[in-house]
Motif scaffolding. Structure first.
Motif, short mmCIF file in Angstrom:
data_model
loop_
_atom_site.label_atom_id
_atom_site.label_comp_id
_atom_site.label_asym_id
_atom_site.label_seq_id
_atom_site.Cartn_x
_atom_site.Cartn_y
_atom_site.Cartn_z
N GLN A 148 0.83 -1.20 0.00
CA GLN A 148 0.00 0.00 0.00
C GLN A 148 0.88 1.27 0.00
O GLN A 148 0.60 2.22 -0.73
CB GLN A 148 -0.92 -0.01 1.21
CG GLN A 148 -1.92 1.15 1.24
CD GLN A 148 -2.68 1.21 2.54
OE1 GLN A 148 -2.09 1.10 3.61
NE2 GLN A 148 -3.99 1.39 2.48
N LYS A 149 1.93 1.24 0.82
CA LYS A 149 2.84 2.40 0.85
C LYS A 149 3.50 2.60 -0.50
O LYS A 149 3.62 3.74 -0.99
CB LYS A 149 3.89 2.19 1.93
CG LYS A 149 3.35 2.26 3.36
CD LYS A 149 4.44 2.01 4.37
CE LYS A 149 3.88 2.08 5.80
NZ LYS A 149 4.92 1.79 6.82
N ALA A 150 3.93 1.49 -1.13
CA ALA A 150 4.56 1.59 -2.45
C ALA A 150 3.55 2.11 -3.48
O ALA A 150 3.89 2.93 -4.35
CB ALA A 150 5.08 0.23 -2.88
N SER A 151 2.29 1.65 -3.37
CA SER A 151 1.25 2.11 -4.29
C SER A 151 0.99 3.60 -4.12
O SER A 151 0.81 4.34 -5.10
CB SER A 151 -0.03 1.31 -4.06
OG SER A 151 -1.05 1.71 -4.93
N ILE A 152 0.97 4.06 -2.86
CA ILE A 152 0.77 5.49 -2.61
C ILE A 152 1.91 6.31 -3.20
O ILE A 152 1.69 7.37 -3.82
CB ILE A 152 0.65 5.75 -1.10
CG1 ILE A 152 -0.68 5.16 -0.57
CG2 ILE A 152 0.71 7.24 -0.78
CD1 ILE A 152 -0.81 5.20 0.94
N ASP A 153 3.14 5.82 -3.03
CA ASP A 153 4.30 6.53 -3.60
C ASP A 153 4.18 6.60 -5.13
O ASP A 153 4.46 7.64 -5.74
CB ASP A 153 5.59 5.82 -3.21
CG ASP A 153 5.90 5.96 -1.72
OD1 ASP A 153 5.33 6.88 -1.09
OD2 ASP A 153 6.68 5.14 -1.19
N THR A 154 3.77 5.47 -5.73
CA THR A 154 3.62 5.44 -7.20
C THR A 154 2.54 6.41 -7.66
O THR A 154 2.72 7.16 -8.63
CB THR A 154 3.28 4.02 -7.65
OG1 THR A 154 4.31 3.12 -7.24
CG2 THR A 154 3.13 3.94 -9.17
N LEU A 155 1.41 6.39 -6.94
CA LEU A 155 0.33 7.31 -7.30
C LEU A 155 0.77 8.76 -7.16
O LEU A 155 0.46 9.60 -8.03
CB LEU A 155 -0.89 7.05 -6.40
CG LEU A 155 -1.75 5.83 -6.77
CD1 LEU A 155 -2.79 5.58 -5.68
CD2 LEU A 155 -2.45 6.05 -8.10
N ASN A 156 1.49 9.08 -6.10
CA ASN A 156 1.98 10.46 -5.92
C ASN A 156 2.92 10.85 -7.04
O ASN A 156 2.90 11.99 -7.53
CB ASN A 156 2.67 10.58 -4.56
CG ASN A 156 1.69 10.55 -3.40
OD1 ASN A 156 0.51 10.89 -3.57
ND2 ASN A 156 2.14 10.16 -2.22
N LYS A 157 3.76 9.89 -7.46
CA LYS A 157 4.69 10.17 -8.56
C LYS A 157 3.92 10.44 -9.86
O LYS A 157 4.21 11.40 -10.58
CB LYS A 157 5.63 8.98 -8.74
CG LYS A 157 6.66 9.17 -9.86
CD LYS A 157 7.52 7.93 -10.00
CE LYS A 157 6.70 6.79 -10.58
NZ LYS A 157 7.54 5.59 -10.85
N TYR A 158 2.92 9.57 -10.13
CA TYR A 158 2.11 9.77 -11.33
C TYR A 158 1.38 11.10 -11.29
O TYR A 158 1.32 11.84 -12.28
CB TYR A 158 1.10 8.64 -11.47
CG TYR A 158 1.70 7.31 -11.91
CD1 TYR A 158 2.91 7.25 -12.58
CD2 TYR A 158 1.03 6.11 -11.65
CE1 TYR A 158 3.46 6.04 -12.97
CE2 TYR A 158 1.57 4.90 -12.04
CZ TYR A 158 2.79 4.87 -12.69
OH TYR A 158 3.32 3.68 -13.10
N ARG A 159 0.79 11.39 -10.13
CA ARG A 159 0.02 12.63 -10.02
C ARG A 159 0.90 13.86 -10.16
O ARG A 159 0.50 14.87 -10.77
CB ARG A 159 -0.72 12.64 -8.68
CG ARG A 159 -1.89 11.67 -8.65
CD ARG A 159 -2.39 11.39 -7.27
NE ARG A 159 -3.47 10.39 -7.30
CZ ARG A 159 -3.95 9.78 -6.23
NH1 ARG A 159 -3.44 10.07 -5.03
NH2 ARG A 159 -4.90 8.88 -6.33
N SER A 160 2.10 13.81 -9.62
CA SER A 160 3.04 14.93 -9.77
C SER A 160 3.43 15.11 -11.24
O SER A 160 3.46 16.24 -11.77
CB SER A 160 4.28 14.68 -8.91
OG SER A 160 5.23 15.70 -9.09
N ALA A 161 3.71 13.96 -11.90
CA ALA A 161 4.08 14.02 -13.32
C ALA A 161 2.90 14.52 -14.16
O ALA A 161 3.08 15.31 -15.11
CB ALA A 161 4.53 12.64 -13.80
#
Length: 282
Positions: free
Chosen positions: A119-132
């Motif tokens: 879940q933590k890794a998924s949140i990090d990935t989502l934050n990266k996608y959203r920032s991009a």
């Protein structure tokens, strides 16, 4: 009796006999049955009979009590047997169930910890996608504004007859050259905008897929929490049963002690009865 014994040293009935029937004629004139009664009183036989009667009553009561205690002992033993049957069956099932539930809770706990990491890794990935996506969206806005500006500039040049700066006539050749430059830049900006849009769409698709993964993770965490809660409720119930089993074991210990005490009392009273039978039944 107590008063007379204290004063004259003999029982009332003996003193009365001696005072009333002191003459030999009185004795000889009595019937044999009366004479026997008087003589037995004088000799204290009535006391012996009373003692014997009480002893026989006690003997009979003791025999009855022995039978009652034997019945009680058998009842206790049956109770213990019944308790042991239930406790041993419940104990085996209970211990197996507790072990299985603890194993299930441990498995769910490990799965929960693993999913939390995901879940933590998924949140990090989502934050990266959203920032991009935010960066691309801003870049696309800038490029789109630049496209609109170039179109407006080209339109302005194409309709221009006099240069606003030098106030000279603008020839078609100059217009074409300027517009050609604008078109070249527009083509470059358009390419950047389309590339940015394609990258945005790709990132958006990845974000959608990652959101689905994150949603599944959250649903699984909720499911695990529910399962663990249910298992802990069952575990608490089984642990209460274990406490009941322990209490049953304590009860059995107390019952066994009562049986031992009763058995000792039966043996003691049986010996007494044997002696009293020898004395009073013969």
């Amino acid at each position: 009796n107590a008063f007379i014994i204290k004063k004259i040293g003999m029982r009332y009935n003996i003193a009365s006999f001696l005072m009333t029937f002191s003459g030999e004629s009185c004795i000889t004139s009595m019937t044999p049955a009366k004479r026997k009664e008087i003589v037995e009183v004088v000799m204290g036989m009535d006391i012996i009979k009373a003692v014997n009667d009480k002893a026989k009553q006690y003997l009979n009561a003791t025999k009855s009590n022995i039978e009652t205690m034997k019945t009680l002992i058998n009842g206790y033993k049956n109770n213990i047997a019944n308790i042991m049957d239930v406790v041993e069956h419940d104990s085996q099932c209970n211990d197996n169930d507790i072990a299985e539930i603890n194993a299930s809770i441990d498995t769910l706990r490990r799965e929960y910890e693993d999913i939390i990491t995901k879940q933590k890794a998924s949140i990090d990935t989502l934050n990266k996608y959203r920032s991009a996506l935010t960066t691309l969206s801003n870049s696309a806005s800038v490029l789109n504004a630049r496209k609109e500006d170039l179109i407006n500039r080209a339109n302005a040049v194409s309709s221009m007859n006099t240069c606003p700066t030098c106030r000279q006539a603008v020839t078609d050749a100059i217009k074409k050259a300027i517009i050609a430059d604008y078109k070249a830049e527009y083509t470059d900006v358009l390419g950047q905008w389309e590339s940015s849009k394609a990258e945005y769409d790709e990132l958006h698709q990845k974000e959608t897929e990652e959101n689905a993964i994150y949603s599944d993770i959250c649903n699984r965490l909720t499911s695990i929490n529910t399962e663990v809660t249910d298992l802990r409720v069952k575990l608490a119930s089984l642990e209460r049963n274990s406490s009941i089993r322990k209490a049953s074991a304590d009860s059995i210990s107390r019952i066994e002690k009562d049986i031992a005490d009763l058995q000792a009392k039966v043996e003691e009273d049986t010996k007494k009865c044997s002696i009293m039978n020898t004395i009073y039944e013969t």
